[in-house]
Design a protein around this motif. Structure first.
Motif, short mmCIF file in Angstrom:
data_model
loop_
_atom_site.label_atom_id
_atom_site.label_comp_id
_atom_site.label_asym_id
_atom_site.label_seq_id
_atom_site.Cartn_x
_atom_site.Cartn_y
_atom_site.Cartn_z
N ALA A 341 74.44 37.37 53.64
CA ALA A 341 73.77 38.38 52.82
C ALA A 341 73.16 39.41 53.75
CB ALA A 341 72.70 37.74 51.94
N GLY A 342 72.91 40.61 53.23
CA GLY A 342 72.41 41.65 54.11
C GLY A 342 71.38 42.54 53.47
N GLY A 343 70.66 43.26 54.34
CA GLY A 343 69.67 44.21 53.87
C GLY A 343 68.69 44.56 54.95
N GLN A 354 63.89 35.57 45.81
CA GLN A 354 64.75 35.05 44.75
C GLN A 354 66.22 35.35 45.05
OE1 GLN A 354 63.95 35.40 40.33
NE2 GLN A 354 65.65 36.87 40.52
N PHE A 355 66.49 36.56 45.55
CA PHE A 355 67.86 36.93 45.89
C PHE A 355 68.43 36.01 46.96
CE2 PHE A 355 70.09 39.40 49.27
CZ PHE A 355 71.34 39.44 48.67
N LEU A 356 67.66 35.75 48.01
CA LEU A 356 68.15 34.91 49.10
C LEU A 356 68.30 33.45 48.66
CD1 LEU A 356 66.05 36.47 52.00
CD2 LEU A 356 68.52 36.71 51.62
N GLU A 357 67.40 32.99 47.82
CA GLU A 357 67.54 31.62 47.31
C GLU A 357 68.80 31.49 46.46
OE1 GLU A 357 62.85 30.20 47.02
OE2 GLU A 357 63.83 31.11 45.27
N ASN A 358 69.08 32.48 45.63
CA ASN A 358 70.30 32.45 44.83
C ASN A 358 71.54 32.55 45.71
OD1 ASN A 358 68.89 32.20 42.43
ND2 ASN A 358 68.83 34.42 42.05
N ALA A 359 71.46 33.39 46.76
CA ALA A 359 72.60 33.52 47.66
C ALA A 359 72.90 32.18 48.34
CB ALA A 359 72.32 34.60 48.70
N TRP A 425 80.24 37.11 50.77
CA TRP A 425 79.27 38.14 51.14
C TRP A 425 78.49 38.52 49.89
CZ3 TRP A 425 76.33 40.51 54.40
CH2 TRP A 425 75.88 41.82 54.18
N VAL A 426 77.15 38.41 49.97
CA VAL A 426 76.29 38.64 48.81
C VAL A 426 75.39 39.84 49.10
CG1 VAL A 426 74.58 37.64 47.27
CG2 VAL A 426 76.31 36.17 48.32
N LYS A 427 75.36 40.75 48.15
CA LYS A 427 74.51 41.94 48.26
C LYS A 427 73.58 41.99 47.07
CE LYS A 427 73.46 45.88 50.35
NZ LYS A 427 72.91 45.92 51.71
N GLY A 447 87.90 36.64 51.91
CA GLY A 447 86.53 36.38 51.50
C GLY A 447 86.22 37.01 50.14
N GLN A 448 85.09 36.62 49.57
CA GLN A 448 84.68 37.07 48.25
C GLN A 448 83.36 37.83 48.36
OE1 GLN A 448 83.98 33.88 45.53
NE2 GLN A 448 83.65 35.19 43.75
N THR A 449 83.22 38.92 47.59
CA THR A 449 81.98 39.70 47.56
C THR A 449 81.29 39.52 46.22
OG1 THR A 449 82.96 41.35 49.04
CG2 THR A 449 80.99 42.00 47.83
N LEU A 450 79.99 39.23 46.26
CA LEU A 450 79.20 39.05 45.06
C LEU A 450 78.00 39.99 45.09
CD1 LEU A 450 78.99 35.13 44.85
CD2 LEU A 450 80.59 36.63 43.65
N VAL A 451 77.56 40.45 43.92
CA VAL A 451 76.34 41.25 43.80
C VAL A 451 75.37 40.47 42.92
CG1 VAL A 451 75.31 43.37 42.94
CG2 VAL A 451 77.51 43.45 44.11
N LEU A 452 74.18 40.22 43.47
CA LEU A 452 73.13 39.53 42.72
C LEU A 452 71.96 40.48 42.52
CD1 LEU A 452 73.06 36.08 44.59
CD2 LEU A 452 74.28 36.66 42.49
#
Length: 472
Positions: A341-343, A354-359, A425-427, A447-452
């Motif tokens: 994940a990135g940011g 919450q975002f990182l826990e879900n990732a 990869w989660v954004k 790979g797979q990209t997800l947006v949360l």
């Protein structure tokens, strides 16, 4: 080219480390010695080779300057160096030293040393590497590699940060070194060699942190070094400067009863990396103490996935916390899913957590790719970031859901992702997958990209606005 952009150059003596591992449950009938039932034999580059591999774990460009010959041990070291380490060789007259340990239940029983040679004069490649270095780490094991390039090291110390990991059989550091890292036994020996000056004032038998700091200050003065960090094993480290009565004591976060072999290389390599990124010696010693403590607690050399070991025993061994590349190798050897994940994570808030826990729930490990200070400034404008990259990384690494943190300097993490090659990869935010430039990179390896989504109503910009309003 800035120092931070130039490679970290590791100079020193390479060994071939051979560990014969097994269990000892009985004594030999012909002598009162344990019989080891051998279960595995592992070889790896040691000395400066280990320091270079540890320095390169975060994706840093590392060049190893070392003496190698035409013997089997030298060939083995060349083959086993990880891809992130480039080799610039000194000629070796003789054979590479081999250090063989026999371990039972993870504990060393005996060590046998063989081989040895004399390094030759540096050629044009080695001279160019050292003159282009951004930071230098000298791993001096007393075999002569540092002596062969001593004039070049003296020139480097006048230009860039140099970390010197000394050995009683080696030469003193060149003047101007930024940080010297003897352990407490070595510091006592070096001070003993200085007896007749003011060595007796260091308190030879005193084992207190203050006494170790006095020894460090004495050595800093004699070596004309900016600072000396005396490492104290499970107790941490003391940072001292010449003619300064204000030492810094950095305690270890937790004590571990593991194999300490290689912990000093981990300390020196981590410290060199912090200085390469613009950190102060105090920052370097704090981060290095933490890294060395984790290194021993995670199993030391046995836990490292640096040499492509894919044996069943290696697959069962957890990677050291915080090391993305070793972590990836460990997770993939078990068939697990690597998530990244990135940011910017400038002001960490509940939405980020919450975002990182879900990732993390989407796979078996989570690696956070965080923008460097320069990258944040380009993206967010003047006045940003509010927190330096070192502070943001430290806070992120403290979250239970984050397994490793890696910094990148570009506007997007595409180049870093091509090195990490995560499965997912989660954004976070209101992006769509098709708008993310990273998505194309992920497709290159399937790979797979997800947006949360972030937690509604939480944002760094809003937090900063409210803080400015309160203080105005």
């Amino acid at each position: 080219m800035t120092a931070a952009r130039r490679p970290l150059v590791v100079v020193g003596d390479v060994l071939l480390d051979r560990d014969v591992e097994g269990d000892a449950t009985r004594l030999a009938p012909d002598a009162p010695v344990p019989v080891v039932e051998v279960a595995a034999e592992r070889c790896r580059p040691g000395g400066a080779g280990l320091a270079a591999a540890l320095a390169a774990r975060g994706g840093r460009e590392v060049v190893l300057v070392a003496a190698l010959g035409h013997d089997e041990a030298s060939a083995a070291v060349r083959a086993m160096l990880p891809p992130g380490v480039r080799l610039a060789e000194l000629p070796l007259n003789g054979s590479l030293p081999v250090k063989s340990r026999v371990l039972a239940g993870g504990r060393p029983l005996v060590r046998c040393d063989s081989g040895g040679g004399t390094p030759g004069a540096p050629g044009p490649e080695v001279r160019a590497v050292l003159r282009n270095a951004g930071t230098v780490l000298v791993a001096d094991y007393g075999q002569g590699a540092a002596a062969a390039v001593r004039d070049l090291l003296a020139e480097a110390a006048a230009r860039v940060p140099v970390v010197w990991d000394p050995h009683p059989r080696g030469l003193p550091p060149v003047p101007g070194v930024r940080l010297v890292t003897p352990n407490e036994r070595e510091a006592r020996l070096f001070c003993g060699a200085a007896r007749g000056d003011r060595a007796a004032d260091a308190g030879e038998d005193d084992d207190s942190p203050h006494a170790h700091s006095r020894r460090g200050a004495l050595l800093a003065e004699r070596w004309r070094a900016a600072s000396v960090a005396v490492t104290l094993g499970g107790r941490g480290a003391v940072l001292a400067r010449a003619n300064c009565d204000d030492p810094l004591y950095v305690p270890a976060a937790a004590g571990h009863d593991g194999d300490p072999c290689g912990a000093g290389d981990c300390f020196a390599a981590t410290a060199a990396g912090v200085l390469a990124d613009g950190g102060l010696p105090s920052d370097a010693v704090a981060r290095a103490t933490e890294a060395a403590t984790r290194f021993v607690g995670a199993g030391g050399l046995a836990a490292l996935a640096l040499w492509g070991d894919r044996s069943p025993a290696a697959a069962r061994t957890p990677a050291p916390p915080g090391d993305a590349w070793s972590l990836i190798a460990s997770v993939r050897s078990r068939g697990g899913t690597v998530v990244a994940a990135g940011g910017c994570f400038d002001l960490l808030h509940a939405g980020h957590v919450q975002f990182l826990e879900n990732a993390r729930r989407t796979g078996d490990c989570l690696i956070v790719c965080v923008n460097s200070d320069a990258s944040v400034r380009r993206l967010k404008g003047r006045g940003r970031p509010f927190n330096t990259a070192a502070d943001r990384i430290r806070v992120l690494a403290g979250l239970g859901c984050v397994d490793a943190v890696v910094e990148f300097d570009e506007d997007t993490p595409e180049a870093l992702l091509r090195r990490l090659r995560p499965d997912v990869w989660v954004k976070g935010g209101d992006y769509s997958v098709r708008d993310l430039p990273e998505a194309a990179a992920l497709r290159e390896w399937g790979g797979q990209t997800l947006v949360l989504p972030y937690l509604d109503g939480r944002s760094t910009t809003e937090l900063a606005r409210r803080a400015a309003y309160v203080t105005s």
